[in-house]
Design a protein around this motif. Structure first.
Motif, mmCIF file in Angstrom:
data_model
loop_
_atom_site.group_PDB
_atom_site.id
_atom_site.type_symbol
_atom_site.label_atom_id
_atom_site.label_comp_id
_atom_site.label_asym_id
_atom_site.label_seq_id
_atom_site.Cartn_x
_atom_site.Cartn_y
_atom_site.Cartn_z
ATOM 1 N N TRP A 37 0.822 -1.203 0.000
ATOM 2 C CA TRP A 37 0.000 0.000 0.000
ATOM 3 C C TRP A 37 0.862 1.261 0.000
ATOM 4 N N GLY A 38 1.920 1.227 0.765
ATOM 5 C CA GLY A 38 2.777 2.407 0.851
ATOM 6 C C GLY A 38 3.402 2.745 -0.492
ATOM 7 N N THR A 39 3.930 1.699 -1.161
ATOM 8 C CA THR A 39 4.538 1.939 -2.475
ATOM 9 C C THR A 39 3.485 2.403 -3.468
ATOM 10 N N ALA A 40 2.295 1.760 -3.375
ATOM 11 C CA ALA A 40 1.216 2.169 -4.276
ATOM 12 C C ALA A 40 0.886 3.639 -4.080
ATOM 13 N N ASN A 41 0.789 4.044 -2.812
ATOM 14 C CA ASN A 41 0.479 5.443 -2.522
ATOM 15 C C ASN A 41 1.546 6.378 -3.056
ATOM 16 N N THR A 42 2.798 5.947 -2.940
ATOM 17 C CA THR A 42 3.879 6.786 -3.454
ATOM 18 C C THR A 42 3.733 6.944 -4.954
ATOM 19 N N ALA A 43 3.461 5.814 -5.624
ATOM 20 C CA ALA A 43 3.301 5.878 -7.076
ATOM 21 C C ALA A 43 2.111 6.761 -7.443
ATOM 22 N N LEU A 65 4.683 4.997 20.564
ATOM 23 C CA LEU A 65 5.244 6.286 20.154
ATOM 24 C C LEU A 65 5.411 6.334 18.637
ATOM 25 N N TYR A 66 5.861 5.200 18.078
ATOM 26 C CA TYR A 66 6.007 5.138 16.619
ATOM 27 C C TYR A 66 4.668 5.397 15.957
ATOM 28 N N PHE A 67 3.610 4.737 16.478
ATOM 29 C CA PHE A 67 2.314 4.909 15.831
ATOM 30 C C PHE A 67 1.758 6.302 16.033
ATOM 31 N N PHE A 68 2.058 6.901 17.175
ATOM 32 C CA PHE A 68 1.643 8.292 17.364
ATOM 33 C C PHE A 68 2.253 9.169 16.287
ATOM 34 N N LEU A 69 3.570 8.995 16.095
ATOM 35 C CA LEU A 69 4.236 9.812 15.092
ATOM 36 C C LEU A 69 3.717 9.458 13.696
ATOM 37 N N TYR A 70 3.466 8.179 13.472
ATOM 38 C CA TYR A 70 2.918 7.764 12.173
ATOM 39 C C TYR A 70 1.608 8.497 11.894
ATOM 40 N N ILE A 120 6.651 15.983 0.682
ATOM 41 C CA ILE A 120 6.542 15.530 2.068
ATOM 42 C C ILE A 120 6.347 14.023 2.098
ATOM 43 N N TRP A 121 5.486 13.521 1.238
ATOM 44 C CA TRP A 121 5.264 12.079 1.220
ATOM 45 C C TRP A 121 6.505 11.339 0.768
ATOM 46 N N ILE A 122 7.248 11.925 -0.178
ATOM 47 C CA ILE A 122 8.491 11.305 -0.644
ATOM 48 C C ILE A 122 9.434 11.053 0.519
ATOM 49 N N PHE A 123 9.376 11.905 1.539
ATOM 50 C CA PHE A 123 10.193 11.675 2.724
ATOM 51 C C PHE A 123 9.503 10.790 3.743
ATOM 52 N N LEU A 124 8.178 10.939 3.872
ATOM 53 C CA LEU A 124 7.483 10.123 4.860
ATOM 54 C C LEU A 124 7.580 8.648 4.517
ATOM 55 N N PHE A 125 7.520 8.336 3.229
ATOM 56 C CA PHE A 125 7.492 6.933 2.814
ATOM 57 C C PHE A 125 8.718 6.159 3.289
ATOM 58 N N PRO A 126 9.947 6.576 2.955
ATOM 59 C CA PRO A 126 11.074 5.783 3.457
ATOM 60 C C PRO A 126 11.214 5.852 4.966
ATOM 61 N N LEU A 127 10.882 7.008 5.555
ATOM 62 C CA LEU A 127 11.093 7.129 6.997
ATOM 63 C C LEU A 127 10.138 6.245 7.779
ATOM 64 N N LEU A 128 8.912 6.123 7.312
ATOM 65 C CA LEU A 128 7.942 5.343 8.077
ATOM 66 C C LEU A 128 7.863 3.887 7.623
#
Lengths: 554, 253, 124
Positions: free
Chosen positions: B84-90, B183-188, B239-247
């Motif tokens: 899903w994450g990769t799909a969203n990025t695409a 904490l991870y999910f909060f930030l997510y 922003i998403w381009i950075f969120l994707f690899p980080l999360l």
């Protein structure tokens, strides 16, 4: 004080306020509430911030009354906490940050660059509405019980240990922050893109440079405050945990993010005031500002360096010693551009033809008091001294010297200086000079003892204190009452002058600058035609030549 | 600085034009259409700077927490579906492409193409939000909504979640490290939620723009709104381009 | 409608002159393909353990996976900024604005890190 004055008014028996000006162009409430005219928006702002200034001032009065006695007898300690918190929040976010930029800056910057309006008039109006909404939220907070965290909202106190209205205050400041961002954004765009032909960067008045630097800080720094407040709200509502040690978070992270904005914020507050002082000192010594380039670049330098020093507010909070070292060194650096400005103003005065009208009195007050405040800032920047002086009244005295003795005096200087341009009328000179002197005396009585109190060890934000500190506190409160008189007087006589003041004419101060070449009050579109700037800033020879031409061409 | 001479030239040029002969969309305080375009473009860039700093605070918090609780962050991120994450990025990258093509169509004054690309961008934006809601509801199912409906059992006992365990064979976390997954999910949720909020605002404005584009608002020379909105849309993509690899891509080996 | 068709392809004759460079569809297409390609690379790289490198002098360890992931993300950002957001063809002012935003962001992260990174170093 000599009787010499540079004021040149038109013949009062025949002078009239110009019939067509920005105040008379349209009538009716909606023409004000839906205006795009930067001058009307500036007027709306002036009324709003004056309102909040007096609320903040009343809260200050309550603080000083409580501190007359060592016991916490006027109000409970919790109430006292709420009073100083709201005093801080209102004075910082609702008065000092918008003071010069949103009022004088909004009014003048288009005229100073030779434009018809700011680049984004609707955004300007939005900015005022955001301010008003934020103001209502702040008043709601006060009415429903207030918040007692201190204006700095330190975690984990603000997130876990208090049950007061942190969220609504946080949201109010969030909205006010966007008001500030939009003002700054508008200024930067206007200054870059709307200068008239011939208006190069180095022909701009230094007031514009100062506001430009402050605007950079507004645009880049305020959003970090916004996200910090969002995180506080999330922490209080959902328990997100980023600031909660029990969940693995770090309370110090809040402070890093908070002070990343709040330190540049103090430069947002002071830089526009310094711009006012540049204009006033030049006009009342009849000399161009000494070292224009140095003053211009030092404004930008303060803005840039200001981003790198924030942890000097956190020396005792638990950051590493190495960070303390780094930030302390950088803090020493940031003092240099401010000092450069003081030197340049002093050299402007040297061999100038100085007169002592009210704006100049406030400017002198600024130069002395800001210097003291700034120097004490350097003392505090040295981490060794800071460890002893932080969280004492020394800090309180330091920032009141720079903010009240500095910024507020600069604001009043600017208001008096441009009052004739804004309203078409002069304020009464004698009583205003008296008010300036009263303010200066009251200020020193109020805040100088606080330096001593701080060195003696009296902590800040305490309703009750050891009895040996009482004498100095009584001095301080006495001074505060004098200061209050000094601030009330301008409200009275400035309002009076709207109806009864002398007609000012275009240029009562014989000042250079494009705003003085138009009518007072100005037309809605500022200039009948976009001017062409063909002379340097502060060019008094050009002004003389203009005046000779005017006389000759009757 | 060069922009003062540019302004002077523009003004000198347009001074020859009569006062009343400027296009209807030129505001009165501007001397020329070019000045209006340049000015609003610059203003939009400054607004994007504020957005950079706004997200900056969240990135700082994330950086810190990830460093302090790396094992928890690794295992928690395994709970995110990389498909899903990769799909969203695409999807978002493609929507940036369609948006850029929309701007091009407006500049070329081709209304049909403009509406087409704006509608495509709109649909792709909705697709992104749709996938996000699938992911969010999955989090709800699995008791990974921090603060409200949360359980660390998937981390103290990874074998209780066979789908994820099959792929990553995570080791069980000790309870104190497992609690940091919250904490991870909060930030997510905070970061993707803030991003999604910006997407929603963008999609709403897109809807407005499609309506206006159909009425020729942007294909008669006044491309400013579309161009500046394009900047905003691309920024949300970045922003998403950075969120994707980080999360999503913390460590999948 | 016909006026719009007449403008088709005549970019030089367009009213928005040399100040307003119009980026063409082929550029956009190649960029989007590059972005999708990089996305694939970064996903693929996350499945491979790229190891670490210890810098003995400083006690610092570089873990290559996050470095590579962030490097690819930065590359994608640069492509979007330069081409989709037209910064390559923009004025110096626009370029300066973008850089100042990046600079301030780095200042926030970097200077905050001077505290967190050095906490474990203990007292002097």
């Amino acid at each position: 004080m000599s009787a010499a004055t540079i004021v040149t008014l038109p013949d009062q028996s025949t002078a009239r306020i110009p019939k067509m000006n920005f105040l008379t162009k349209e009538n009716g409430l909606l023409s004000w509430l839906l205006t795009g005219d930067h001058k009307r928006i500036a007027t709306l702002y002036l009324i709003s911030i004056t309102f909040f200034f007096f609320i903040g001032g009343a809260l200050a009065g309550l603080i000083r009354l409580e501190l007359l006695t060592p016991q916490s007898d006027l109000m409970a300690a919790d109430t006292y906490n709420k009073v100083f918190t709201m005093h801080g929040v209102i004075m910082v976010f609702f008065f000092l940050v918008p003071s010069v930029p949103a009022t004088i800056g909004n009014f003048l910057i288009p005229m100073m660059v030779g434009a018809k309006d700011l680049a984004l008039p609707k955004v300007n109006l939005l900015s005022w509405y955001l301010y008003v909404v934020a103001g209502f939220m702040a008043i709601y907070t006060m009415a429903s019980g207030g918040v007692d965290t201190g204006w700095t909202f330190t975690t984990p106190l603000s997130t876990h240990y208090l049950n007061t209205h942190v969220i609504s205050t946080g949201l109010a400041i969030f909205v006010a922050g966007f008001s500030s961002i939009f003002t700054g954004l508008n200024f930067i765009v206007t200054i870059h893109k709307m200068r008239c032909p011939g208006m190069t960067w180095f022909r701009l008045p230094l007031f514009v440079w100062s506001n430009y630097a402050a605007s950079i800080l507004m645009v880049l720094g305020t959003p970090v405050l916004a996200i910090t407040l969002v995180l506080i709200v999330l922490e209080r509502t959902v328990g997100i945990g980023v600031f909660d040690p029990a969940k693995g978070g770090d309370p110090l992270l809040f402070q890093h993010l908070f002070w990343f904005y709040s330190h540049p914020a103090v430069y947002i507050m002071i830089l526009p005031g310094m711009g006012v002082i540049s204009e006033v000192v030049s006009t009342f010594s009849r000399k161009r500002v000494f070292g224009y380039t140095a003053v211009a670049f030092s404004s930008v330098a303060i803005a840039v360096f200001g981003f790198f020093v924030w942890a000097h507010h956190m020396f005792i909070m638990g950051i590493s010693n190495y960070a303390v070292l780094v930030f302390s060194l950088l803090t020493m650096l940031v003092a240099v551009p401010s000092a450069i400005k003081i030197f340049n103003w002093a050299f402007t005065l040297y061999k100038g033809s100085i007169t002592f009208e009210t704006p100049m009195l406030y400017a002198f007050g600024f130069m002395g008091l800001f210097t003291i405040g700034g120097l004490t800032g350097v003392f505090l920047g040295a981490s060794g001294t800071d460890i002893h002086l932080t969280e004492t009244y020394f800090i309180v005295a330091h920032f009141h010297f720079v903010m009240v003795g500095g910024m507020l005096m600069a604001f009043l200087s600017g208001i008096h200086f441009w009052w004739p341009k804004w309203t078409g009328r002069m304020y009464p000179e004698k009583i205003s000079q008296l008010a300036a002197v009263v303010t200066f005396i009251g200020f020193n009585f109020t805040f100088f003892p606080q330096f001593i109190l701080g060195m003696l060890g009296m902590p800040r934000r305490y309703a009750a204190y050891p009895p040996e500190f009482q004498v100095l506190n009584v001095f301080s409160t006495a001074g505060a009452s004098i200061l209050g008189v000094g601030y009330l007087l301008p409200i009275i006589y400035l309002t009076w002058s709207l109806k009864y003041g002398a007609i000012a004419g275009n240029n009562p101060w014989q000042a250079t600058g494009l705003e003085w070449q138009t009518q007072s009050p100005p037309l809605t579109e500022n200039f009948p035609e976009i001017p062409i700037m063909d002379h340097e800033a502060y060019d008094y020879e050009w002004l003389e030549a203009q005046q000779r031409k005017e006389v000759a061409s009757v | 600085m060069s922009d003062s001479t540019v302004t002077a030239q523009e003004t000198a040029g347009s001074a020859q034009a009569h006062h009343g002969e400027h296009p209807p969309y030129q505001r009165h305080h501007f001397e020329s259409v070019e000045q209006q375009f340049d000015t609003t473009n610059f203003a939009m860039w400054l607004f994007l700077l504020t957005e950079v700093m706004f997200f900056g605070g969240l990135f700082m918090a994330y950086l810190l927490m990830r460093n302090w609780y790396y094992p928890a962050f690794v295992e928690a991120s395994h709970q995110l579906n990389i498909g899903w994450g990769t799909a969203n990025t695409a999807v978002l990258i493609s929507s940036s492409f369609t948006m850029a093509m929309g701007v091009y169509s407006a500049e070329m004054r081709r209304k049909g193409a403009l509406v087409f690309f704006l509608v495509l961008t709109f649909i792709l934006g909705l697709a992104f939000l749709g996938i996000k809601s699938i992911e969010y509801s999955e989090k709800w199912e699995k008791f990974h909504i921090p603060g409200i409906r949360y359980s660390t059992s998937a981390f103290t006992n990874p074998q209780s979640d066979p789908e994820v365990y099959k792929e990553y064979h995570d080791k069980p976390l000790p309870p104190d490290m497992a609690s940091k997954t919250e904490l991870y999910f909060f930030l997510y949720f905070a970061m993707t939620g803030m991003h999604a909020l910006h997407m929603i605002i963008g999609i709403a404005i897109l809807g407005f723009m499609i309506f206006r584009a159909k009425n020729d608002a942007y294909t008669t020379g006044h491309v400013t709104f579309v161009e500046n909105f394009g900047l905003y849309w691309h920024f949300v993509d970045i922003i998403w381009i950075f969120l994707f690899p980080l999360l999503y891509l913390i460590s999948r080996y | 409608m016909s006026a719009a068709n007449a403008n088709q392809g005549h970019e030089q004759d367009h009213e928005h002159d040399s100040e307003h460079h119009i980026v063409g569809p082929m550029v956009y297409l190649s960029i989007v393909l590059a972005l999708l390609f990089f996305t694939g690379i970064t996903v693929w790289a996350s499945y491979i353990d790229l190891g670490e490198t210890r810098l003995f002098n400083t006690g610092l360890t570089i873990f290559w996976n996050p470095v590579v992931a962030l490097a690819i993300a930065c590359t994608k950002m640069v492509l979007v900024v330069l081409f989709f957001m037209h910064v390559k063809y923009s004025t110096k002012l626009t370029k300066l604005t973008v850089l100042s935003g990046l600079f301030t962001f780095i200042a926030l992260i970097g200077m905050t890190l001077t505290d967190y990174v050095s906490r474990a170093w203990g007292r002097w």
